[in-house]
Design an enzyme around this catalytic site. Sequence first.
Site, mmCIF file in Angstrom:
data_model
loop_
_atom_site.group_PDB
_atom_site.id
_atom_site.type_symbol
_atom_site.label_atom_id
_atom_site.label_comp_id
_atom_site.label_asym_id
_atom_site.label_seq_id
_atom_site.Cartn_x
_atom_site.Cartn_y
_atom_site.Cartn_z
ATOM 1 N N THR A 29 73.825 100.327 115.943
ATOM 2 C CA THR A 29 72.872 99.377 115.371
ATOM 3 C C THR A 29 71.473 99.670 115.891
ATOM 4 O OG1 THR A 29 72.542 97.001 114.920
ATOM 5 C CG2 THR A 29 73.185 97.587 117.158
ATOM 6 N N ASN A 30 70.547 98.746 115.745
ATOM 7 C CA ASN A 30 69.178 98.923 116.251
ATOM 8 C C ASN A 30 68.681 97.574 116.776
ATOM 9 O OD1 ASN A 30 67.858 97.455 113.998
ATOM 10 N ND2 ASN A 30 68.739 99.149 112.810
ATOM 11 N N HIS A 31 67.431 97.534 117.213
ATOM 12 C CA HIS A 31 66.918 96.344 117.899
ATOM 13 C C HIS A 31 66.394 95.255 116.964
ATOM 14 C CE1 HIS A 31 67.322 97.920 121.904
ATOM 15 N NE2 HIS A 31 66.697 99.030 121.574
ATOM 16 N N ALA A 96 66.076 96.455 108.863
ATOM 17 C CA ALA A 96 66.105 97.758 109.540
ATOM 18 C C ALA A 96 67.501 98.339 109.292
ATOM 19 C CB ALA A 96 65.848 97.596 111.027
#
Length: 226
Positions: A29-31, A96
């Site tokens: 995943t991402n932030h 995102a």
Amino acid sequence: DASCDLRGLRVLITAGPTQEPLDPVRYLTNHSTGKMGYALARAAQSMGADVTLVSGPVALDEPDGVHTIHVQTAQEMFDAVRGQFSQADIIIMAAAVGDFRPDHRSDQKIKKAAESTLNITLVHNPDILAWAGEHKRKDGSQMLCGFAMETQDLLANAQSKLERKHCDMLVANNLNDPGAGFAHDTNRVVILTPDISSAACSRHSGTAQPVDTQDRHVHAEPQPLM
Ligand code: C5P
């Protein structure tokens, strides 16, 4: 802007990260926190729009009066967007989206290998914004807005994204700017549109990085999200 009246318009917004599972307990995943997309959804709803929010996994409450569809993976987000797309007048893609996913999702937890490394092959996810740019109505009656978060060459990358993905508007923010980027209650952005960007660039003999960015800064200081 309280004077903006969106009554009668349908707004489709994506928000948050995606999670790309590797096995039943792990994912890539991402932030992203979803704050930007959720703030946009609340704002559009307060201006009278009929808002659908397609959200990746986030820790935020569903905005009141907004139809929220929860998804996990980029593929699920893509399916949800395709399902809503033809009804939407304004499409804002603030999610995102993971660009890659593991090519294989293990049914069982991957055990610690005897070898010291574990190789994971990643494959491309569908680019939802690019798909939207290709499939938006040709009569100009759908407005498509994308986001770009960059760590370098912000304007050049944003300009290229605006064109490649056939956006009507591209909101660019620099991950390294104070008060911008992931997980902030403020943001600081440059908004590009095809007219503005081509006009600005033409004054600089074809260079992709216009220098007169001041008039394209919507806010010089980080501005609170709603
Ligand atoms: O090219 P890049 O991923 O940086 O573009 C960012 C923009 O594209 C954002 O608006 C994001 O929501 C959208 N995007 C998408 N699907 C992807 C990747 C990005 O919709 N797979």
